[in-house]
Design a protein around this motif. Structure first.
Motif, PDB file in Angstrom:
ATOM      1  N   GLU A  23      -6.835  -1.732  13.842  1.00  0.00           N
ATOM      2  CA  GLU A  23      -5.406  -1.485  13.991  1.00  0.00           C
ATOM      3  C   GLU A  23      -5.150  -0.111  14.612  1.00  0.00           C
ATOM      4  N   ILE A  24      -5.915   0.900  14.166  1.00  0.00           N
ATOM      5  CA  ILE A  24      -5.759   2.252  14.708  1.00  0.00           C
ATOM      6  C   ILE A  24      -6.107   2.270  16.187  1.00  0.00           C
ATOM      7  N   ALA A  25      -7.209   1.589  16.524  1.00  0.00           N
ATOM      8  CA  ALA A  25      -7.640   1.560  17.924  1.00  0.00           C
ATOM      9  C   ALA A  25      -6.603   0.860  18.803  1.00  0.00           C
ATOM     10  N   ILE A  26      -6.005  -0.228  18.301  1.00  0.00           N
ATOM     11  CA  ILE A  26      -4.967  -0.934  19.070  1.00  0.00           C
ATOM     12  C   ILE A  26      -3.757  -0.028  19.268  1.00  0.00           C
ATOM     13  N   LEU A  27      -3.322   0.661  18.216  1.00  0.00           N
ATOM     14  CA  LEU A  27      -2.180   1.568  18.336  1.00  0.00           C
ATOM     15  C   LEU A  27      -2.455   2.660  19.356  1.00  0.00           C
ATOM     16  N   ARG A  28      -3.685   3.191  19.320  1.00  0.00           N
ATOM     17  CA  ARG A  28      -4.023   4.247  20.277  1.00  0.00           C
ATOM     18  C   ARG A  28      -4.037   3.695  21.699  1.00  0.00           C
ATOM     19  N   SER A  29      -4.532   2.471  21.872  1.00  0.00           N
ATOM     20  CA  SER A  29      -4.607   1.880  23.202  1.00  0.00           C
ATOM     21  C   SER A  29      -3.225   1.536  23.750  1.00  0.00           C
ATOM     22  N   ARG A  30      -2.246   1.334  22.838  1.00  0.00           N
ATOM     23  CA  ARG A  30      -0.900   0.974  23.275  1.00  0.00           C
ATOM     24  C   ARG A  30       0.017   2.177  23.393  1.00  0.00           C
ATOM     25  N   GLY A  31      -0.587   3.380  23.347  1.00  0.00           N
ATOM     26  CA  GLY A  31       0.198   4.572  23.654  1.00  0.00           C
ATOM     27  C   GLY A  31       0.579   5.440  22.486  1.00  0.00           C
ATOM     28  N   ALA A  32       0.190   5.058  21.274  1.00  0.00           N
ATOM     29  CA  ALA A  32       0.528   5.891  20.118  1.00  0.00           C
ATOM     30  C   ALA A  32      -0.291   7.182  20.162  1.00  0.00           C
ATOM     31  N   ALA A  33       0.373   8.295  19.914  1.00  0.00           N
ATOM     32  CA  ALA A  33      -0.317   9.592  19.894  1.00  0.00           C
ATOM     33  C   ALA A  33      -1.155   9.727  18.632  1.00  0.00           C
ATOM     34  N   ARG A  34      -2.181  10.565  18.703  1.00  0.00           N
ATOM     35  CA  ARG A  34      -3.038  10.756  17.542  1.00  0.00           C
ATOM     36  C   ARG A  34      -2.238  11.303  16.357  1.00  0.00           C
ATOM     37  N   TRP A  35      -1.327  12.225  16.657  1.00  0.00           N
ATOM     38  CA  TRP A  35      -0.588  12.853  15.551  1.00  0.00           C
ATOM     39  C   TRP A  35       0.316  11.847  14.841  1.00  0.00           C
ATOM     40  N   GLN A  36       0.781  10.812  15.615  1.00  0.00           N
ATOM     41  CA  GLN A  36       1.622   9.798  14.984  1.00  0.00           C
ATOM     42  C   GLN A  36       0.819   8.950  14.006  1.00  0.00           C
ATOM     43  N   VAL A  37      -0.396   8.594  14.422  1.00  0.00           N
ATOM     44  CA  VAL A  37      -1.258   7.799  13.535  1.00  0.00           C
ATOM     45  C   VAL A  37      -1.648   8.626  12.308  1.00  0.00           C
ATOM     46  N   VAL A  38      -2.033   9.878  12.570  1.00  0.00           N
ATOM     47  CA  VAL A  38      -2.421  10.759  11.463  1.00  0.00           C
ATOM     48  C   VAL A  38      -1.230  10.994  10.538  1.00  0.00           C
ATOM     49  N   LEU A  39      -0.031  11.114  11.124  1.00  0.00           N
ATOM     50  CA  LEU A  39       1.155  11.358  10.310  1.00  0.00           C
ATOM     51  C   LEU A  39       1.416  10.209   9.348  1.00  0.00           C
ATOM     52  N   SER A  40       1.211   8.971   9.809  1.00  0.00           N
ATOM     53  CA  SER A  40       1.442   7.825   8.911  1.00  0.00           C
ATOM     54  C   SER A  40       0.507   7.870   7.711  1.00  0.00           C
ATOM     55  N   PHE A  41      -0.762   8.215   7.951  1.00  0.00           N
ATOM     56  CA  PHE A  41      -1.705   8.349   6.834  1.00  0.00           C
ATOM     57  C   PHE A  41      -1.387   9.590   5.995  1.00  0.00           C
ATOM     58  N   ALA A  42      -0.907  10.661   6.659  1.00  0.00           N
ATOM     59  CA  ALA A  42      -0.581  11.890   5.936  1.00  0.00           C
ATOM     60  C   ALA A  42       0.574  11.676   4.969  1.00  0.00           C
ATOM     61  N   ILE A  43       1.576  10.892   5.416  1.00  0.00           N
ATOM     62  CA  ILE A  43       2.712  10.609   4.527  1.00  0.00           C
ATOM     63  C   ILE A  43       2.236   9.807   3.316  1.00  0.00           C
ATOM     64  N   GLU A  44       1.370   8.837   3.572  1.00  0.00           N
ATOM     65  CA  GLU A  44       0.817   8.039   2.472  1.00  0.00           C
ATOM     66  C   GLU A  44       0.017   8.933   1.512  1.00  0.00           C
ATOM     67  N   GLY A  45      -0.828   9.801   2.069  1.00  0.00           N
ATOM     68  CA  GLY A  45      -1.629  10.695   1.233  1.00  0.00           C
ATOM     69  C   GLY A  45      -0.779  11.693   0.479  1.00  0.00           C
ATOM     70  N   ALA A  46       0.255  12.229   1.140  1.00  0.00           N
ATOM     71  CA  ALA A  46       1.136  13.200   0.482  1.00  0.00           C
ATOM     72  C   ALA A  46       1.878  12.548  -0.675  1.00  0.00           C
ATOM     73  N   PHE A  47       2.264  11.280  -0.490  1.00  0.00           N
ATOM     74  CA  PHE A  47       2.961  10.563  -1.558  1.00  0.00           C
ATOM     75  C   PHE A  47       2.043  10.399  -2.782  1.00  0.00           C
ATOM     76  N   LEU A  48       0.794  10.007  -2.539  1.00  0.00           N
ATOM     77  CA  LEU A  48      -0.160   9.835  -3.640  1.00  0.00           C
ATOM     78  C   LEU A  48      -0.483  11.172  -4.304  1.00  0.00           C
ATOM     79  N   CYS A  49      -0.687  12.214  -3.501  1.00  0.00           N
ATOM     80  CA  CYS A  49      -1.042  13.531  -4.046  1.00  0.00           C
ATOM     81  C   CYS A  49       0.114  14.120  -4.855  1.00  0.00           C
ATOM     82  N   ALA A  50       1.354  13.883  -4.405  1.00  0.00           N
ATOM     83  CA  ALA A  50       2.512  14.420  -5.133  1.00  0.00           C
ATOM     84  C   ALA A  50       2.614  13.788  -6.522  1.00  0.00           C
ATOM     85  N   ILE A  51       2.417  12.456  -6.586  1.00  0.00           N
ATOM     86  CA  ILE A  51       2.469  11.779  -7.889  1.00  0.00           C
ATOM     87  C   ILE A  51       1.338  12.290  -8.784  1.00  0.00           C
TER      88      ILE A  51
END
Length: 956
Positions: free
Chosen positions: A334-362
């Motif tokens: 899924e990550i590779a497809i998003l990158r191939s379709r024009g998604a920036a690295r920071w956008q992909v990392v940001l989606s995981f970062a938001i998920e991680g920040a949510f878990l770490c905050a709890i």
């Protein structure tokens, strides 16, 4: 908003992986949060216990703070102003100690004045003096033994006062006698009349600074309000001093209140001393020394806690990296497809970062509360995986728990993002290439990280050992040489490096097994060997993880057992036997004369003659298994040929009784301890000398040595043996006796001579000896004390080794050690089980088609489970075996480093790594249960596979 919805959906789709990740973060935050909570709880409990011991031994209530301000030539107005100002100041400070205030006692004193009894004409001949005092709330703490309470105003111009019974006796008077006070500074005539005799209402009331009331035996107590009106403001008599006495509830004092207490004490002293122009001051804070020591102990305990938790924290970090890597692996396409379709690295990392920040905050919010529960578990530990019923520790969450937990959450967040950042570098083409190269060498293999980790850990071990050697040889404290905290990371680095190195060699072992039996292996084993051999890189994370978990568990067991046993051995060795008693010896020394008159004391003779008491009553005590006479002379003198002489400790023993009574560890000397004692039994002229004496004076076996002491002529003995250790003897230089700059440390080491007691008594002198007693194992200590009373054995001192061992087990360092290592191991096993189960469940789900085909071609469920069990044995089983081996080696190499938490110079006998079978039985039982449970779950999942579903999945 759309991004947030996508993240929530993704988390729901990967709920098991996300839950596992959250579990790891939560445990990490909770574990780190326990450090400040447990440190404060355990030190608070030990602080209160030490203050209780202080109160019992000294008879002084430790929770008090006394300050006094004395006046000299100040005017009445200035004195009144200062007293009023200081009263308000003390009222404010009462709330700043951080612990409840039971009492704040205001004390006022007049100057000492002449006391003129009734009917006296020549007052100049009167030498009796007295002072008037007042105390706040005095009436609430006394009871009247005679008379009545005084009035709060003058009665016919006479001030009514309270006195003690001893005061009446000292002034040879009775109640209702009117006295006149005489002094040049008195304003008019001042008369007083004792109307009541008081005593303490409660015997141990801390309200009274002097428990015996001896400081009130020449004092007249007047009403507080009357004193303020007539003497402070009215100046009837000059007020010489005022005092403020805080009575604090020290049972509520914790480590968090120590700084407040010290700061408040400092503030009060500065305020009082600021008034010193012509004033005088006095302070008394009984608990201050005990409290100050705990600041240092807290630093040492924090250092110990971090050192013990570092391997577990590294393991938790590795777990989070592994789970994050599994999550990313499932989404790499899924990550590779998003990158191939024009998604920036920071956008992909940001989606995981938001998920991680949510878990770490709890985890950050809830982790410290779980840490508080874990702290209560730590408080019940009495050894590694041993729990006892103890009184609850004062556990509460503090700010540092959230601070530490926040730092752990941030590190966890970073560990989660590392695999994501790596994955976003790969396009869809690169991802397909990676899938086709699954058997490539891992990065650590190519970069030789295993060799690097081993080299760093071994170098750290080498430098640490050299520093420990300096600490012992120079008689220094552990703080005299700076120890790098990173030294405590070395065990984890060694475990990681050794584990990776063995995994580097493991594929060759698999190839050897396959080659040796390739003609005889059954199909199931053949298929399993091929599966494991060709997919070895897939198992790397799991195997490294299991290796670290088991190795850390073995290391924890070894560290706990070693430090517990070494502490007990040190106490037993230092005391020598279960009980060491000193009896009363009759002698011809003149009795001691107390001060205060009487005849001049008789001169003490140069030689005192003693009468030896009977030894038989000791041996006949019901609980005594054996008893021995042990004569100790600390400053015996010796001389050798060549004008060599010196001072050594002389010990005289009866070798047979001593051998049966004393405690001495095995394998500490060149030969058995009893062999050396047999040398003394063969010839009474023989002596054993310490190696320190032999090296300093160049003495060897067979040499003659002359031994004596002050006022006792020396006698010749023959050196039969040279020993390095002997019960109670510490061959290390005393702490602080040598400067770090000195190179010749051996010249200051203590020396020892051990000889036959009968020859020492017959040829030198008969002087008091100690009696060492060995009790029957299960004989109660309380009954032993009763036996001594019933036998009417007169003792001047007794050393109880059993009591010392119990006290040592309650020491905060050992409590912290056992609690932290137990908690670390439980967390390691729990995380290992979750990681193990998660990995294999995902693996089985990924191999559903393969397992379905196996069933379709004729393999039974039993054979399939057998293949799974064999695969578990070749991966998880091998990882556990490597973990056990690496853990044992790490324990023997790195556990001795933990003696830096104590004073290495006092660690006699030498620090020794110890293992006990019970620890490994517990360890292997838990690991075995984990594997069987995991295998059972996986077998159940295999049994649920439907052949037609698997084949349909293949067609799709």
């Amino acid at each position: 908003m759309a991004l947030f919805v996508m993240i929530i959906r993704k988390m729901v789709q990967n709920k098991w992986l996300v839950s596992s990740m959250f579990f790891g973060i939560l445990i990490t935050v909770a574990l780190v949060g326990t450090m400040p909570i447990y440190s404060e709880a355990i030190l608070s409990r030990m602080l209160v216990k030490d203050l209780e011991v202080f109160q019992n031994e000294k008879g002084v209530y430790p929770g008090t703070h006394w300050s006094m301000l004395g006046f000299y030539r100040e005017s009445n107005e200035k004195r009144a102003k200062v007293i009023s100002e200081m009263d308000k100041f003390m009222e404010v400070k009462a709330g700043e100690f951080g612990i409840p205030i039971k009492e704040l006692v205001h004390e006022r004193r007049t100057q000492s004045v002449l006391l003129i009894p009734p009917g006296s004409i020549d007052d100049k001949k009167s030498k009796q003096t007295a002072t008037l005092r007042s105390y706040s709330d005095f009436e609430d703490h006394i009871k009247l033994e005679d008379g009545r309470m005084p009035a709060n105003k003058p009665v016919d111009g006479v001030y009514e006062v309270l006195v003690t019974a001893q005061t009446l006796s000292n002034f040879n008077t009775v109640l209702d006698t009117v006295f006149e006070l005489k002094d040049d500074k008195l304003l008019g005539t001042v008369k007083i009349k004792p109307v009541g005799v008081f005593n303490k209402k409660v015997y141990n009331d801390p309200y009274f600074r002097n428990a015996s009331l001896s400081d009130l035996n020449s004092v007249f107590i007047i009403n507080e309000e009357l004193f303020a009106q007539e003497f402070i403001r009215g100046n009837k008599a000059q007020v010489m001093s005022v005092g403020w006495f805080f009575v604090l509830d020290y049972s509520k004092m914790g480590l968090g209140q120590v700084d407040q207490f010290i700061e408040t004490d400092k503030s009060i002293k500065e305020k009082v001393q600021s008034k010193v122009v012509s004033f005088q001051t006095e302070f008394s804070v009984p608990a201050l020394n005990t409290i100050t020591k705990y600041l240092e102990r807290s630093k040492q305990l924090n250092k110990l806690m971090w050192s013990l938790n570092v391997p577990v924290l590294i393991m938790l970090g590795f777990y989070m990296f592994m789970v994050s890597n599994l999550i990313v692996d499932r989404q790499k396409n899924e990550i590779a497809i998003l990158r191939s379709r024009g998604a920036a690295r920071w956008q992909v990392v940001l989606s995981f970062a938001i998920e991680g920040a949510f878990l770490c905050a709890i985890a950050w919010i809830t982790g410290p509360f779980i840490g508080m529960g874990l702290t209560k578990l730590l408080g019940a530990s009495n050894g590694f995986l041993e729990f006892v019923q103890r009184s609850r520790m004062p556990v509460h969450i503090n700010d540092q728990a959230f601070l530490y937990g926040g730092a752990a959450a941030i590190v966890s967040f970073i560990m989660m993002l590392i695999p994501v950042i790596i994955a976003t570098r790969v396009s869809i083409v690169g991802h397909k290439q990676q899938l086709a190269r699954m058997n490539r060498k891992p990065f650590w293999h190519k970069a030789f990280l295993d060799i690097a980790a081993l080299a760093v850990s071994i170098y750290g071990l080498y430098t640490f050992r050299n520093r420990l050697k300096d600490l012992k040889s120079l008689g220094l404290n552990m703080d005299d040489l700076k120890i790098d905290p990173l030294q405590f990371v070395m065990p984890a680095l060694f475990v990681l490096g050794a584990g990776l190195l063995l995994l580097r060699l493991y594929p060759y072992v698999l190839k050897l097994i396959y080659w040796v039996g390739r003609k005889w292996w059954p199909p199931s084993l053949y298929a399993t060997l091929i599966q494991v051999g060709r997919s070895n890189s897939q198992y790397q994370f799991l195997m490294v993880f299991l290796i670290m978990t088991i190795a850390i568990g073995v290391f924890s067991a070894g560290a706990a057992r070693t430090l517990n046993n070494n502490t007990e051995d040190r106490i037993r060795y230092g005391n020598g036997a279960d009980f060491v008693t000193t009896g009363q010896w009759q002698n011809d020394a003149p009795p001691a004369v107390s001060f205060g008159g009487g005849p001049a004391p008789a001169p003490v003779p140069k030689v005192i003659h003693y009468l030896e008491p009977s030894f038989e009553p000791y041996k006949k005590l019901p609980g005594v298994e054996s008893a021995a006479k042990v004569f100790v002379k600390d400053k015996a003198t010796f001389s050798l040929e060549g004008n060599k002489n010196g001072v050594a400790q002389l010990i005289g023993i009866d070798s047979d009784d001593f051998g049966m009574t004393s405690w001495f560890p095995n394998n500490l000397l060149d030969y058995e301890f009893y062999d050396y004692l047999n040398l003394l039994a063969a010839d009474s002229r023989g002596v054993l000398i310490s190696r320190t004496l032999a090296e300093q004076k160049g003495v060897k076996k067979g040499d003659t040595i002359n031994v004596g002491w002050e006022n006792v002529d020396s006698q010749s003995f023959v050196v039969f043996g040279i020993i390095e250790y002997f019960p109670t003897f510490n061959p290390n230089p005393p702490v602080g006796s040598i400067n770090a700059a000195e190179t010749d440390a051996k010249s200051n080491a203590p020396m020892l001579i051990v000889g036959s007691l009968s020859r020492i008594q017959f040829h030198l002198a008969l002087e008091p000896y100690k009696v060492w007693l060995k009790l029957k194992p299960d004989y109660p200590t309380s009954q032993f004390y009763d036996d001594i009373k019933q036998a009417k054995i007169a003792l001047t001192s007794i050393v109880n080794t059993r009591e010392a061992l119990t006290k040592a087990k309650n020491d905060p360092f050992l409590l912290a050690l056992n609690g932290i290592l137990t908690l670390g191991f439980i967390i390691s096993i729990l995380i290992s089980f979750v990681g193990f189960l998660l990995y294999w469940i995902l693996s089985l789900k990924g191999r559903t088609l393969q397992n379905g085909i196996m069933r379709a071609i004729g393999l039974s469920l039993r054979q399939l489970i057998g293949m799974l069990a064999l695969e578990q044995l070749l991966t998880s089983g091998v990882a556990i075996l490597i973990g056990v081996i690496v853990g044992n080696v790490a324990s023997r190499l790195f556990v001795p480093n933990f003696q830096i938490a104590f004073n290495p110079s006092s660690l006699v006998p030498p620090f020794k790594v110890m293992f006990e079978a019970i620890d490994f039985i517990r360890l292997y039982s838990i690991v075995g249960f984990m594997l069987l449970l995991g295998l059972g779950i996986l077998s159940y999942m295999l049994s649920r596979i439907r052949i037609h579903q698997a084949l349909k999945l293949g067609e799709d």
